[in-house]
Design a protein around this motif. Sequence first.
Motif, PDB file in Angstrom:
ATOM      1  N   PRO A 188      58.042 -11.657  42.096  1.00 53.22           N
ATOM      2  CA  PRO A 188      56.336 -11.477  41.776  1.00 53.22           C
ATOM      3  C   PRO A 188      56.310 -10.862  40.022  1.00 53.22           C
ATOM      4  O   PRO A 188      56.774 -10.126  40.142  1.00 53.22           O
ATOM      5  N   PRO A 207      53.316  -9.422  38.440  1.00 46.70           N
ATOM      6  CA  PRO A 207      51.488  -9.289  38.621  1.00 46.70           C
ATOM      7  C   PRO A 207      51.530  -8.769  36.779  1.00 46.70           C
ATOM      8  O   PRO A 207      52.130  -7.600  36.768  1.00 46.70           O
ATOM      9  N   ALA A 234      42.882 -14.992  48.707  1.00 48.90           N
ATOM     10  CA  ALA A 234      42.177 -16.008  47.314  1.00 48.90           C
ATOM     11  C   ALA A 234      40.907 -16.416  46.931  1.00 48.90           C
ATOM     12  O   ALA A 234      40.109 -16.701  45.650  1.00 48.90           O
ATOM     13  N   ARG A 273      52.000 -12.926  49.045  1.00 51.60           N
ATOM     14  CA  ARG A 273      52.642 -14.028  48.763  1.00 51.60           C
ATOM     15  C   ARG A 273      51.713 -15.394  49.205  1.00 51.60           C
ATOM     16  O   ARG A 273      51.459 -16.126  47.717  1.00 51.60           O
ATOM     17  N   PHE A 312      48.665 -14.672  46.751  1.00 53.15           N
ATOM     18  CA  PHE A 312      49.265 -15.093  45.005  1.00 53.15           C
ATOM     19  C   PHE A 312      49.064 -16.326  44.939  1.00 53.15           C
ATOM     20  O   PHE A 312      48.309 -16.599  43.530  1.00 53.15           O
ATOM     21  N   GLU A 313      50.028 -17.649  45.888  1.00 56.33           N
ATOM     22  CA  GLU A 313      50.168 -18.860  45.665  1.00 56.33           C
ATOM     23  C   GLU A 313      49.320 -19.132  45.663  1.00 56.33           C
ATOM     24  O   GLU A 313      48.659 -20.067  44.108  1.00 56.33           O
ATOM     25  N   SER A 342      46.391 -12.546  37.840  1.00 59.38           N
ATOM     26  CA  SER A 342      46.929 -11.677  39.014  1.00 59.38           C
ATOM     27  C   SER A 342      45.787 -10.948  39.551  1.00 59.38           C
ATOM     28  O   SER A 342      45.531 -10.396  38.990  1.00 59.38           O
ATOM     29  N   TYR A 392      53.974  -7.064  44.202  1.00 55.64           N
ATOM     30  CA  TYR A 392      52.662  -7.890  44.483  1.00 55.64           C
ATOM     31  C   TYR A 392      51.442  -6.504  43.791  1.00 55.64           C
ATOM     32  O   TYR A 392      50.995  -6.972  42.962  1.00 55.64           O
TER      33      TYR A 392
END
Length: 757
Positions: free
Chosen positions: A311, A313, A540, A574, A577-578, A587, A602
């Motif tokens: 990762p 960011p 997200a 993860r 973020f994905e 990010s 992260y």
Amino acid sequence: MVIKKIIALVTACTLTSSLMAQSDFNTAYFKIHIDGKGWITSMKNTTVKPNREFSPSDNPSPLLSLYSTQQKAYYQPIKATYNKGSKTLLLSYANGSVARVSILPQEKYFKLTLQSLAPRNGIDAIEWGAYHTNITNLLGEIIGVSRDTSSAVNYAIGMLALNDNTLGGTAATIADAAPFQYIIHSPDAKRFPLPDSLHEGQVFSLGGDGVSDVAFYAHKEPYYRIMYGNAASVDAKGRISIAYQSRDRSFEREVNYSLIPHMAANIPNHIQVQPLPGVDYIGSSIALWGSPDSTALLDVVQQIVKAERLPYPTINGRWVKDPAAYVPDAITSGHLYDSIISYTSRLGFKTISLYDQGFLRPDRGNNGYIDGKNFEKHPIHLTAGNVSHKTFSEMAAKHGITIGRTTITNSLAPGTLDASPVPSDSLCYQQRRLLMADLSPSDTIIVVDDPKYLEEIASWEGHCANLNMIKIGKELIHYLGVSDKAPYRLLNVKRGYWNTQAASHKVRDTVYKLQVTVNYGYDGIIPNMQLQDEIAAHYADVCALNGLGYYDFDGQEFLFNNGHGYYSTKRFFRGMFERAAKLGLPSIRFTGATLSEGSWHYQSIWNVGGGKNLYDADTREWGSTTSQGKDLRDVTYANFFPVGMGGNFPIKAHSTVAQYEHIQAISVGVGTTYSLYLNQKDVESCPQKDAIFKTIRTWEDARAANAFPRWVKTELADPSKSFHLEAINANSWNLYQSNRDGSGRQLLARLLRARGY
């Protein structure tokens, strides 16, 4: 026939010559030697002559250790054979297991991967190392690094996990999250000698009653080192060792876990840990590196992260771990937002934390819409008319600014989709039992097959009685205690808890004792791993739909509550973020209640707490009321992470430019971020507000330009000194040393924008 014999002989000789009992491996800065038993007996800095040795002569390091949780026993290698052609090392162990490890030297690190282990013979975890060094200066217990920051030595040795199921710490770590505690370690025995009553490596509990997190920080002495992990540890001589581990998670196991096990308010609970098929230690991989400490972060660690696609960011286009990318954030109070975006823009900050909006609880029932599907709610107060998060985010985006909220991470609160009034079937539980008699909706006599551990009160953290509950079918039931004689019945039962529906249940229905959080407004149930994955994706979605780009994950330690520790944390972030990347989002910047090896890659910042607990700008000390500032500074700095100064330094009527010159000097010198409190009424009451904005912006522009050389940062980090920074143009600045009130300025350095910045 003769030709065939010659070919066979040549082939045999080639194979024999490629198999070695001892081997040397090199990178650009580092050389290790592995002996015929599979132990590292030499670790050298090759950038100096003669090469400096960092492997203690009396304490070599096993390349790979095996661990049996059932036996609570380690196995170290007893024989090693290296195949130069395949770049693999075969390691044999006394229990009969043989491990195949690939060793791939890269330019600046070694990539080690466990390819196979057979037969397993009861081995359920493996450990890289521990790798012992003779370094006694700084230990990075979160990411596993041993650092000597002195100018005489200037060297660091560290590791990074290259896959999610490889975690910082030892294989013996209960529930894969190391105890939160103090150890004794002097970073400099000459400057900070230990009193006779203490010794290196000695363990102490945190302070306070175990409930107030501020009171945890109870030792201002420099040799009391608070620990947020165990990827690095010290021995009786203060020498630092580093370790990573990986576990077979495919079967159910039981742990007796607390993050703060030394305190009566947080004694361990027994947890039946959810099995995760396919999550195994085969394929565990690490990067082992050594390099000059002063350049390690950007020259080596950053290269590992990028090369191994870990990762990465960014903020302002730069990796968040780059000190030139450290930037404070705005944090709101007062519920008035007319000028908050303008203030933030003038300061050069990039994020506004809407802290005065309270907790944002994860609720998949709203499908990600904080203010309703049509954004009909308008909680953001402007004099001209209140607006939704979506509208306010669009206003901020015009200035390159994102907005964010404080959440309770994975705590499923009462009244949310997955908790009540119809609880999900994907909740995390501590224990699973069977109902031994039919229940009608009004029955309060609940008989179970086994009372074991059911007397334990809700969660390891705080043991909050109001959260002690079971789930049968779609009903939540509160109880306290269990009878000590058969038939075993739950005591003090309250049916239909949290507004769930009291219902009929059949004999031998499953009874789940739920894993929960704490009260004090954090009340909630922990999801199981699959539901936690959905919560991560939900966060997200919230960003995409409402324009958020920042979270403050309060209760971040709740990610450990399912018994999977740092793995759970990695998997959560993860997933978030994905999902964000699929939605086309940049990010997500976030802080939180803790920092761990699971979140290190992260997490952008760690602005936990605030005020005089963190950095007192008046007394110029790291924590004037508690040791929190000193403790968190030491943790973050040692682990190559931006130091946090919390929510702090509010601009008020009597605030002065000189105060913020000092705050910014410390921020740049030490390498910190902070959340600047902005209350619109308070800011407008300050006669020097415009000059303060300009001062902070000047320092932040120079920081982003990487204009401060190392020697200047050392000067700035000294709280007894005062400075003034003046912009000459967009690429150069004059730095003056001054008196505390800003007078008596003397030029210290002419600063220039660094190449590439």
